[in-house]
Motif scaffolding. Structure first.
Motif, PDB file in Angstrom:
ATOM      1  N   SER A   5       0.751  -1.166   0.098  1.00  0.00           N
ATOM      2  CA  SER A   5      -0.183  -0.109   0.074  1.00  0.00           C
ATOM      3  C   SER A   5       0.801   1.452  -0.161  1.00  0.00           C
ATOM      4  O   SER A   5       0.417   2.395  -0.404  1.00  0.00           O
ATOM      5  N   ASN A   6       2.283   1.245   0.555  1.00  0.00           N
ATOM      6  CA  ASN A   6       3.001   2.444   0.586  1.00  0.00           C
ATOM      7  C   ASN A   6       3.878   2.386  -0.657  1.00  0.00           C
ATOM      8  O   ASN A   6       5.010   3.295  -0.705  1.00  0.00           O
ATOM      9  N   LYS A   7       3.680   1.481  -1.724  1.00  0.00           N
ATOM     10  CA  LYS A   7       4.752   1.389  -2.710  1.00  0.00           C
ATOM     11  C   LYS A   7       4.548   2.170  -3.873  1.00  0.00           C
ATOM     12  O   LYS A   7       5.126   2.750  -4.879  1.00  0.00           O
ATOM     13  N   THR A   8       3.154   2.419  -3.841  1.00  0.00           N
ATOM     14  CA  THR A   8       2.670   3.373  -5.370  1.00  0.00           C
ATOM     15  C   THR A   8       1.390   4.066  -4.883  1.00  0.00           C
ATOM     16  O   THR A   8       0.519   3.630  -3.955  1.00  0.00           O
ATOM     17  N   ASP A   9       1.208   4.867  -5.659  1.00  0.00           N
ATOM     18  CA  ASP A   9      -0.253   5.752  -5.312  1.00  0.00           C
ATOM     19  C   ASP A   9      -1.451   5.265  -6.104  1.00  0.00           C
ATOM     20  O   ASP A   9      -2.479   5.448  -5.698  1.00  0.00           O
ATOM     21  N   ASN A  10      -1.376   4.397  -6.847  1.00  0.00           N
ATOM     22  CA  ASN A  10      -2.328   3.850  -7.775  1.00  0.00           C
ATOM     23  C   ASN A  10      -2.409   2.190  -7.376  1.00  0.00           C
ATOM     24  O   ASN A  10      -1.899   1.273  -8.098  1.00  0.00           O
ATOM     25  N   LEU A  11      -3.390   1.850  -6.404  1.00  0.00           N
ATOM     26  CA  LEU A  11      -3.478   0.503  -6.119  1.00  0.00           C
ATOM     27  C   LEU A  11      -4.291   0.006  -7.200  1.00  0.00           C
ATOM     28  O   LEU A  11      -4.471  -1.632  -7.171  1.00  0.00           O
ATOM     29  N   ASP A  12      -5.209   0.657  -7.953  1.00  0.00           N
ATOM     30  CA  ASP A  12      -5.780  -0.037  -8.891  1.00  0.00           C
ATOM     31  C   ASP A  12      -4.959  -0.936  -9.968  1.00  0.00           C
ATOM     32  O   ASP A  12      -5.366  -1.939 -10.353  1.00  0.00           O
ATOM     33  N   ASP A  13      -3.813  -0.119 -10.232  1.00  0.00           N
ATOM     34  CA  ASP A  13      -2.805  -0.873 -11.254  1.00  0.00           C
ATOM     35  C   ASP A  13      -2.481  -2.094 -10.297  1.00  0.00           C
ATOM     36  O   ASP A  13      -2.395  -3.259 -11.252  1.00  0.00           O
ATOM     37  N   LEU A  14      -2.014  -2.194  -9.175  1.00  0.00           N
ATOM     38  CA  LEU A  14      -1.695  -3.402  -8.666  1.00  0.00           C
ATOM     39  C   LEU A  14      -2.551  -4.634  -8.324  1.00  0.00           C
ATOM     40  O   LEU A  14      -2.220  -5.512  -8.485  1.00  0.00           O
ATOM     41  N   PHE A  15      -3.868  -3.841  -8.189  1.00  0.00           N
ATOM     42  CA  PHE A  15      -4.825  -5.027  -8.134  1.00  0.00           C
ATOM     43  C   PHE A  15      -5.126  -5.637  -9.401  1.00  0.00           C
ATOM     44  O   PHE A  15      -5.146  -6.872  -9.437  1.00  0.00           O
ATOM     45  N   GLN A  16      -4.959  -4.812 -10.568  1.00  0.00           N
ATOM     46  CA  GLN A  16      -5.167  -5.507 -12.073  1.00  0.00           C
ATOM     47  C   GLN A  16      -3.976  -6.714 -12.053  1.00  0.00           C
ATOM     48  O   GLN A  16      -4.336  -7.767 -12.635  1.00  0.00           O
ATOM     49  N   VAL A  17      -2.915  -6.158 -11.726  1.00  0.00           N
ATOM     50  CA  VAL A  17      -1.736  -7.063 -11.865  1.00  0.00           C
ATOM     51  C   VAL A  17      -1.774  -8.408 -10.984  1.00  0.00           C
ATOM     52  O   VAL A  17      -1.593  -9.337 -11.377  1.00  0.00           O
ATOM     53  N   GLY A  18      -2.167  -7.951  -9.695  1.00  0.00           N
ATOM     54  CA  GLY A  18      -2.459  -9.313  -9.097  1.00  0.00           C
ATOM     55  C   GLY A  18      -3.343 -10.199  -9.485  1.00  0.00           C
ATOM     56  O   GLY A  18      -3.520 -11.374  -9.356  1.00  0.00           O
TER      57      GLY A  18
END
Length: 257
Positions: free
Chosen positions: A58-71
């Motif tokens: 959660s502290n690695k990027t401002d855009n959690l949407d991107d990480l969610f899609q990657v996950g």
């Protein structure tokens, strides 16, 4: 208990369904039999696996949407490759794949640009280490990896180090309501070489400091102790050490001028 609505990629996380073991087995059976909707139900029923791993970043990027899609991509790969003949839970198999996809995305999109050749060497090293660990049961040393890949041990270490996430020296790590403690405050400062004139000026200015101020500066910048170590010795907080140090340096500079 009330569930809080949090939306990621337009998905209300409070309404995400969590499949039971029996439901998961049944959906895999249907998917293997050609049911066109079973795969989608498996994905939707395991999205909370992605969320649980996402919390670590959660502290690695401002855009959690991107990480969610990657996950989610990692989750889909896990579902498509999962072998139900083994007595293993889907979550046990999927979590490493989800984590791997997210870490790979963060590495490839890091603000610190690493040359392609170094990245290639890093990935070859990780792959070879994994293969040797699987066959031998122990992690091989870098010297063994270097010999197999025909490179130096330094090149191996440098390549692996390039995959680490960079951190600013001015990253705030503690605040007690007063002065903020930054990462650079935790780094030991070893004694430096000064020219004779400058050293004499510093020595003279140091003698004009208060005893405690002088002691703290000597332990910090000559002996190389951290603020935490000095605070423990003097029985005061690290925030106080930080304030004393900053004021003493300011006085020292003024006296040298």
């Amino acid at each position: 208990m009330a569930r809080h609505k949090v939306e990621i990629c337009g998905v209300n996380t409070a309404n995400m369904k969590v499949l039971s073991s029996e439901e998961t087995k049944e959906l895999f059976k249907k998917m293997n039999e050609g049911d066109p909707f079973a795969r989608e139900d498996l994905i939707n029923g395991n999205l909370k696996l992605v969320l649980s791993i996402l919390k670590k970043f959660s502290n690695k990027t401002d855009n959690l949407d991107d990480l969610f899609q990657v996950g989610c991509l990692g989750l889909v790969k896990a579902i498509d490759n999962f072998d139900t003949s083994y007595d293993v839970k889907l979550s046990t198999y999927a979590c490493p794949m989800i984590l791997g996809e997210i870490k790979r995305y963060l590495r490839d999109n890091s603000s610190l640009r690493i040359s392609r050749s170094i990245k290639d060497l890093a990935y070859k090293t990780l792959k070879l280490k994994e293969e040797l660990m699987t066959s031998n049961g122990i992690e091989p040393p870098n010297s063994e990896i270097a010999k197999i890949l025909g490179v130096t041990e330094f090149e191996i270490s440098n390549a692996i180090e390039s995959l680490r996430e960079p951190m600013s020296m001015y990253e705030p790590i503690y605040n007690d309501g007063g002065d903020t403690i930054y990462l650079y405050d935790q780094i030991s400062n070893k004694k430096e070489e000064y020219d004779l004139d400058y050293k004499l000026a510093v020595d003279k200015a140091m003698k004009n400091l208060k005893k405690r101020d002088r002691q703290i500066l000597e332990e910090r910048f000559m002996i190389g102790k951290t603020q935490m170590e000095i605070a423990s010795e003097l029985g005061i907080s690290q925030a106080q050490i930080s304030r004393i140090e900053k004021n003493a340096i300011k006085t020292l500079k003024k006296n040298i001028k």
